[in-house]
Design a protein around this motif. Structure first.
Motif, PDB file in Angstrom:
ATOM      1  N   VAL A  22      66.961  31.114 -64.144  1.00  0.00           N
ATOM      2  CA  VAL A  22      68.370  31.070 -63.727  1.00  0.00           C
ATOM      3  C   VAL A  22      68.950  32.468 -63.918  1.00  0.00           C
ATOM      4  CG1 VAL A  22      70.608  29.965 -64.110  1.00  0.00           C
ATOM      5  CG2 VAL A  22      68.502  28.697 -64.588  1.00  0.00           C
ATOM      6  N   ILE A  23      69.560  33.017 -62.875  1.00  0.00           N
ATOM      7  CA  ILE A  23      70.229  34.328 -63.034  1.00  0.00           C
ATOM      8  C   ILE A  23      71.723  34.064 -63.109  1.00  0.00           C
ATOM      9  CG2 ILE A  23      70.395  36.706 -62.202  1.00  0.00           C
ATOM     10  CD1 ILE A  23      68.263  36.051 -60.108  1.00  0.00           C
ATOM     11  N   GLY A  24      72.314  34.315 -64.272  1.00  0.00           N
ATOM     12  CA  GLY A  24      73.769  34.188 -64.412  1.00  0.00           C
ATOM     13  C   GLY A  24      74.185  33.037 -65.307  1.00  0.00           C
ATOM     14  N   ALA A  25      74.920  33.384 -66.360  1.00  0.00           N
ATOM     15  CA  ALA A  25      75.395  32.371 -67.319  1.00  0.00           C
ATOM     16  C   ALA A  25      76.883  32.122 -67.128  1.00  0.00           C
ATOM     17  CB  ALA A  25      75.103  32.827 -68.747  1.00  0.00           C
ATOM     18  N   GLY A  26      77.287  31.996 -65.866  1.00  0.00           N
ATOM     19  CA  GLY A  26      78.682  31.640 -65.591  1.00  0.00           C
ATOM     20  C   GLY A  26      78.819  30.126 -65.563  1.00  0.00           C
ATOM     21  N   PHE A  27      79.875  29.650 -64.937  1.00  0.00           N
ATOM     22  CA  PHE A  27      80.116  28.202 -64.891  1.00  0.00           C
ATOM     23  C   PHE A  27      78.946  27.472 -64.226  1.00  0.00           C
ATOM     24  CE2 PHE A  27      84.553  29.684 -65.219  1.00  0.00           C
ATOM     25  CZ  PHE A  27      84.954  28.900 -66.275  1.00  0.00           C
ATOM     26  N   ILE A  46      68.650  34.480 -67.460  1.00  0.00           N
ATOM     27  CA  ILE A  46      68.812  35.943 -67.525  1.00  0.00           C
ATOM     28  C   ILE A  46      70.272  36.270 -67.219  1.00  0.00           C
ATOM     29  CG2 ILE A  46      68.043  38.170 -66.593  1.00  0.00           C
ATOM     30  CD1 ILE A  46      65.513  36.752 -65.586  1.00  0.00           C
ATOM     31  N   ASP A  47      70.901  37.024 -68.093  1.00  0.00           N
ATOM     32  CA  ASP A  47      72.257  37.500 -67.801  1.00  0.00           C
ATOM     33  C   ASP A  47      72.386  38.910 -68.368  1.00  0.00           C
ATOM     34  OD1 ASP A  47      75.177  35.874 -67.090  1.00  0.00           O
ATOM     35  OD2 ASP A  47      75.274  37.906 -67.920  1.00  0.00           O
ATOM     36  N   LYS A  48      73.178  39.734 -67.693  1.00  0.00           N
ATOM     37  CA  LYS A  48      73.346  41.120 -68.174  1.00  0.00           C
ATOM     38  C   LYS A  48      74.228  41.161 -69.416  1.00  0.00           C
ATOM     39  CE  LYS A  48      76.822  41.729 -64.648  1.00  0.00           C
ATOM     40  NZ  LYS A  48      77.208  42.283 -63.416  1.00  0.00           N
ATOM     41  N   ASN A  49      74.990  40.099 -69.652  1.00  0.00           N
ATOM     42  CA  ASN A  49      75.792  39.992 -70.882  1.00  0.00           C
ATOM     43  C   ASN A  49      75.181  38.925 -71.784  1.00  0.00           C
ATOM     44  OD1 ASN A  49      77.919  41.773 -69.984  1.00  0.00           O
ATOM     45  ND2 ASN A  49      78.535  40.130 -68.601  1.00  0.00           N
ATOM     46  N   ASN A  50      75.493  38.987 -73.082  1.00  0.00           N
ATOM     47  CA  ASN A  50      74.978  37.918 -73.953  1.00  0.00           C
ATOM     48  C   ASN A  50      76.036  36.854 -74.179  1.00  0.00           C
ATOM     49  OD1 ASN A  50      76.692  39.130 -75.804  1.00  0.00           O
ATOM     50  ND2 ASN A  50      75.267  38.881 -77.515  1.00  0.00           N
ATOM     51  N   PHE A  51      77.027  36.802 -73.276  1.00  0.00           N
ATOM     52  CA  PHE A  51      78.084  35.796 -73.447  1.00  0.00           C
ATOM     53  C   PHE A  51      78.470  35.166 -72.110  1.00  0.00           C
ATOM     54  CE2 PHE A  51      79.958  40.108 -73.303  1.00  0.00           C
ATOM     55  CZ  PHE A  51      80.689  40.015 -72.131  1.00  0.00           C
ATOM     56  N   ASN A  84      62.734  24.524 -75.112  1.00  0.00           N
ATOM     57  CA  ASN A  84      62.299  24.960 -73.771  1.00  0.00           C
ATOM     58  C   ASN A  84      63.262  25.981 -73.168  1.00  0.00           C
ATOM     59  OD1 ASN A  84      64.411  23.197 -73.382  1.00  0.00           O
ATOM     60  ND2 ASN A  84      63.566  22.258 -71.524  1.00  0.00           N
ATOM     61  N   PHE A  85      64.296  26.358 -73.946  1.00  0.00           N
ATOM     62  CA  PHE A  85      65.295  27.307 -73.428  1.00  0.00           C
ATOM     63  C   PHE A  85      65.009  28.721 -73.940  1.00  0.00           C
ATOM     64  CE2 PHE A  85      69.185  29.744 -74.184  1.00  0.00           C
ATOM     65  CZ  PHE A  85      69.677  29.820 -72.893  1.00  0.00           C
ATOM     66  N   ASN A  86      64.999  29.683 -73.016  1.00  0.00           N
ATOM     67  CA  ASN A  86      64.781  31.093 -73.401  1.00  0.00           C
ATOM     68  C   ASN A  86      65.835  31.942 -72.723  1.00  0.00           C
ATOM     69  OD1 ASN A  86      61.765  30.966 -74.485  1.00  0.00           O
ATOM     70  ND2 ASN A  86      61.921  29.705 -72.656  1.00  0.00           N
ATOM     71  N   PHE A  87      66.478  32.795 -73.522  1.00  0.00           N
ATOM     72  CA  PHE A  87      67.463  33.710 -72.926  1.00  0.00           C
ATOM     73  C   PHE A  87      66.937  35.138 -73.003  1.00  0.00           C
ATOM     74  CE2 PHE A  87      71.108  36.637 -73.689  1.00  0.00           C
ATOM     75  CZ  PHE A  87      71.571  36.638 -72.377  1.00  0.00           C
ATOM     76  N   ARG A  88      67.072  35.881 -71.932  1.00  0.00           N
ATOM     77  CA  ARG A  88      66.764  37.317 -71.947  1.00  0.00           C
ATOM     78  C   ARG A  88      67.963  38.065 -71.392  1.00  0.00           C
ATOM     79  NH1 ARG A  88      63.737  35.477 -74.811  1.00  0.00           N
ATOM     80  NH2 ARG A  88      61.460  35.547 -74.853  1.00  0.00           N
ATOM     81  N   MET A  89      68.500  38.960 -72.231  1.00  0.00           N
ATOM     82  CA  MET A  89      69.635  39.752 -71.770  1.00  0.00           C
ATOM     83  C   MET A  89      69.095  40.895 -70.911  1.00  0.00           C
ATOM     84  SD  MET A  89      72.654  41.417 -73.993  1.00  0.00           S
ATOM     85  CE  MET A  89      73.251  43.013 -73.527  1.00  0.00           C
ATOM     86  N   GLN A 110      58.173  35.868 -63.535  1.00  0.00           N
ATOM     87  CA  GLN A 110      57.655  34.968 -62.498  1.00  0.00           C
ATOM     88  C   GLN A 110      58.432  33.659 -62.532  1.00  0.00           C
ATOM     89  OE1 GLN A 110      54.467  36.349 -61.314  1.00  0.00           O
ATOM     90  NE2 GLN A 110      54.855  35.035 -59.532  1.00  0.00           N
ATOM     91  N   TYR A 111      58.666  33.040 -61.375  1.00  0.00           N
ATOM     92  CA  TYR A 111      59.354  31.736 -61.391  1.00  0.00           C
ATOM     93  C   TYR A 111      58.612  30.710 -60.530  1.00  0.00           C
ATOM     94  CZ  TYR A 111      61.294  33.240 -56.817  1.00  0.00           C
ATOM     95  OH  TYR A 111      61.459  33.685 -55.524  1.00  0.00           O
ATOM     96  N   ASP A 112      58.823  29.431 -60.875  1.00  0.00           N
ATOM     97  CA  ASP A 112      58.441  28.350 -59.958  1.00  0.00           C
ATOM     98  C   ASP A 112      59.671  27.951 -59.140  1.00  0.00           C
ATOM     99  OD1 ASP A 112      55.713  28.048 -60.785  1.00  0.00           O
ATOM    100  OD2 ASP A 112      56.488  27.250 -62.673  1.00  0.00           O
ATOM    101  N   TYR A 113      60.816  27.914 -59.833  1.00  0.00           N
ATOM    102  CA  TYR A 113      62.082  27.637 -59.153  1.00  0.00           C
ATOM    103  C   TYR A 113      63.071  28.714 -59.604  1.00  0.00           C
ATOM    104  CZ  TYR A 113      59.916  23.135 -58.446  1.00  0.00           C
ATOM    105  OH  TYR A 113      59.032  22.150 -58.095  1.00  0.00           O
ATOM    106  N   LEU A 114      63.857  29.218 -58.640  1.00  0.00           N
ATOM    107  CA  LEU A 114      64.843  30.254 -58.993  1.00  0.00           C
ATOM    108  C   LEU A 114      66.245  29.774 -58.617  1.00  0.00           C
ATOM    109  CD1 LEU A 114      65.555  33.205 -59.843  1.00  0.00           C
ATOM    110  CD2 LEU A 114      65.260  33.857 -57.441  1.00  0.00           C
ATOM    111  N   VAL A 115      67.170  29.933 -59.558  1.00  0.00           N
ATOM    112  CA  VAL A 115      68.567  29.579 -59.277  1.00  0.00           C
ATOM    113  C   VAL A 115      69.417  30.856 -59.395  1.00  0.00           C
ATOM    114  CG1 VAL A 115      70.550  28.189 -60.006  1.00  0.00           C
ATOM    115  CG2 VAL A 115      68.237  27.234 -60.151  1.00  0.00           C
ATOM    116  N   ILE A 116      70.016  31.234 -58.285  1.00  0.00           N
ATOM    117  CA  ILE A 116      70.872  32.430 -58.292  1.00  0.00           C
ATOM    118  C   ILE A 116      72.303  31.960 -58.547  1.00  0.00           C
ATOM    119  CG2 ILE A 116      71.627  34.460 -56.983  1.00  0.00           C
ATOM    120  CD1 ILE A 116      69.169  34.050 -55.165  1.00  0.00           C
ATOM    121  N   ALA A 117      72.868  32.392 -59.674  1.00  0.00           N
ATOM    122  CA  ALA A 117      74.239  31.973 -60.038  1.00  0.00           C
ATOM    123  C   ALA A 117      74.997  33.217 -60.499  1.00  0.00           C
ATOM    124  CB  ALA A 117      74.182  30.916 -61.140  1.00  0.00           C
TER     125      ALA A 117
END
Ligand SMILES: Cc1cc2nc3c(=O)[nH]c(=O)nc-3n(C[C@H](O)[C@H](O)[C@H](O)COP(=O)(O)OP(=O)(O)OC[C@H]3O[C@@H](n4cnc5c(N)ncnc54)[C@H](O)[C@@H]3O)c2cc1C
Length: 458
Positions: A22-27, A46-51, A84-89, A110-117
């Protein structure tokens, strides 16, 4: 724990489970993950911010009403206890969809499924000078920059004996009469009304002028004319100068140029006049529709790309009824995140999606200073104090985390009684000139990226 890091790959646990990146930790991103966090998948966020940030209250941080911490939540805290949750800033730079990889500034994943958010960014419609010399209101850093900028300019206005410069320093221009511009103008006007004379007795009240400039013929043009009129009247009563049918053409940090060649001297300009979808490089052009958004189907799958989905502001679910897709609002992102979570799990388990996305419109609202707001649900419209209570309740309960809700609630109660804004602090001074250089660098980088892309496609 076994970790995988072949050369430039990002270090991640080895797992046999399908990997959902998942790219983006927004809503959108956060709500999607909440749906799948206890399911048999490996989640990489993955998010460029840690919040995660609560954008609807950014304007209150900008006008010193709230501390930044009360509207942001650390991403890791949101998913404590899920193995099963991993965060990478990291910042995702490119999507290599033919190889099912995302390229980040710390390596590839690498992904099996990608979510652009990835949400949206301020849209300057190609007005580069304005982009260099103004501040948008899109994230918590913008809010802090605006807070410092406003307070610094007032401090400078007290120091100078040059009346022309004093005038420019105390003119605050907000461009864009949508909800963000209206809310910001209302909050700034209340700052002027209740605090300016206490904090800056050297400045007569007339010194501080707030301009709200809108290109359309009314404010809040996503709402009904009745709500627009209410907002106009309340802001005028608060002494905000509203210029309708007025486009801003240029700004150099000193002078605002309007479409009719009129000019306005101001040392600060805040841009809330539009947003556009944002996504990393690598997406074919034919998928990008108006507003820089990615065309998705009714299951939020990006058109023509295998196993790639988009939700929230960056996604456009275009149909005959909705030629421009859903509005760029938090409930759309939240509901799409929820629905996609169910659909992807159903796809993995049963090989088919559960159901298409249908947006449940919960209405729209905007606040215009203390005691006044406009709310529209279906055909029902409400304005004034009751609407303001509704606005406050909805926003308070939407903030992530009990502690944040409590802090914001207490802050609001104190301010309701005495209008005190406790956070009038210049902790991180804002240097517009440095900002200009940084933005020029970004523009140069963007231009280089674009020419590289052109070169590649030739
Ligand atoms: C000032 C303001 C006020 C608003 N008020 C309201 C309101 O009152 N009501 C309402 O419904 N909506 C409101 N909105 C709109 C609402 O906030 C958005 O519609 C919503 O945030 C969209 O959610 P999203 O998940 O699509 O994107 P976002 O919430 O914007 O999240 C995107 C995430 O992606 C991350 N990201 C982006 N690019 C990359 C990259 N390349 N690599 C890694 N990470 C990346 C960002 O850091 C961010 O965390 C407001 C917006 C603003 C700016």
């Amino acid at each position: 724990m076994d970790l995988h890091n072949p050369k430039s790959g990002v270090c991640l646990p080895i797992s046999d489970l399908p990997r959902v990146v998942v790219i983006g930790a927004g809503f959108g991103g956060i709500n999607f993950i909440k749906k799948i966090r206890n399911k048999p998948v490996q989640i990489i966020l993955i998010d460029k911010n840690n919040f995660h940030q609560f954008q609807p209250l950014l304007y209150q941080v900008a006008i010193a009403g709230l501390e930044p911490d009360s509207i942001v939540t650390p991403i890791r805290k949101l998913f404590h206890g899920y193995n099963n949750f991993n965060f990478r800033m990291a910042e995702v730079i490119e999507i290599d969809h033919s190889n099912n990889k995302v390229i980040t500034n710390i390596g590839w994943v690498q992904y099996d499924y990608l979510v652009i958010a990835t949400g949206s960014v301020s849209n300057y419609y190609g007005l580069d000078n304005i982009e260099h010399s103004s501040v948008g209101l899109k994230d918590i850093r913008d809010s802090l920059d605006i807070r410092s900028w406003v307070l610094q300019n007032l401090e400078k206005a007290v120091i100078t004996c040059d009346d022309i410069e004093k005038d420019a320093l105390t003119n605050f221009v907000i461009v864009g009469g949508g909800p963000a511009g209206v809310e910001l103008a209302g909050a700034l006007a209340e700052f002027k009304k209740y605090l300016l004379h206490k904090d800056y007795p050297e400045l007569a009240k007339d010194w501080m002028r707030i301009y709200l400039i809108e290109a359309a013929d009314r404010l809040l043009n996503v709402m009904s004319p009745k709500s627009s009129n209410h907002a106009l009247k309340v802001l005028q009563k608060l002494d905000v100068t509203i210029l309708l049918n007025t486009a801003v053409k240029d700004y150099d940090g000193h002078t605002v140029l309007l479409a009719d060649s009129e000019t306005l001297k101001a040392r600060s300009l805040i841009w809330t006049a539009g947003v556009k979808g944002y996504f990393p490089k690598g997406i074919p052009d034919n998928i990008v529709v108006r507003g820089s958004r990615l065309k998705v189907d009714e299951y939020n799958k990006v058109q023509g790309l295998d196993n790639v989905y988009a939700i929230g502001d960056v996604a456009a679910q275009v149909s005959e009824d909705l030629p421009r897709g859903h509005p760029l609002l938090a409930p759309v992102a939240i509901q799409q995140g929820d629905q996609l979570g169910e659909n992807i799990m159903s796809l993995i388990k049963d090989g088919k999606y559960k159901k298409p996305f249908i947006y449940k419109d919960k209405g729209s609202m905007a606040t215009i200073g203390k005691n006044s707001a406009v709310v529209e649900v279906g055909k029902k419209q409400l304005s004034g104090w009751l609407a303001w209570v509704m606005w406050s309740t909805v926003h308070l309960f939407s903030i992530t985390g009990f502690k944040n809700r409590l802090i914001v609630g207490v802050n609001w109660m104190i301010r309701y009684i005495n209008y005190e804004k406790a956070n009038r602090l210049i902790i991180r001074p804002f240097e517009p000139d440095e900002n200009v250089l940084e933005k020029q660098d970004n523009l140069k980088r963007k231009a280089m990226d674009n020419s590289a892309l052109v070169a590649k496609s030739c």
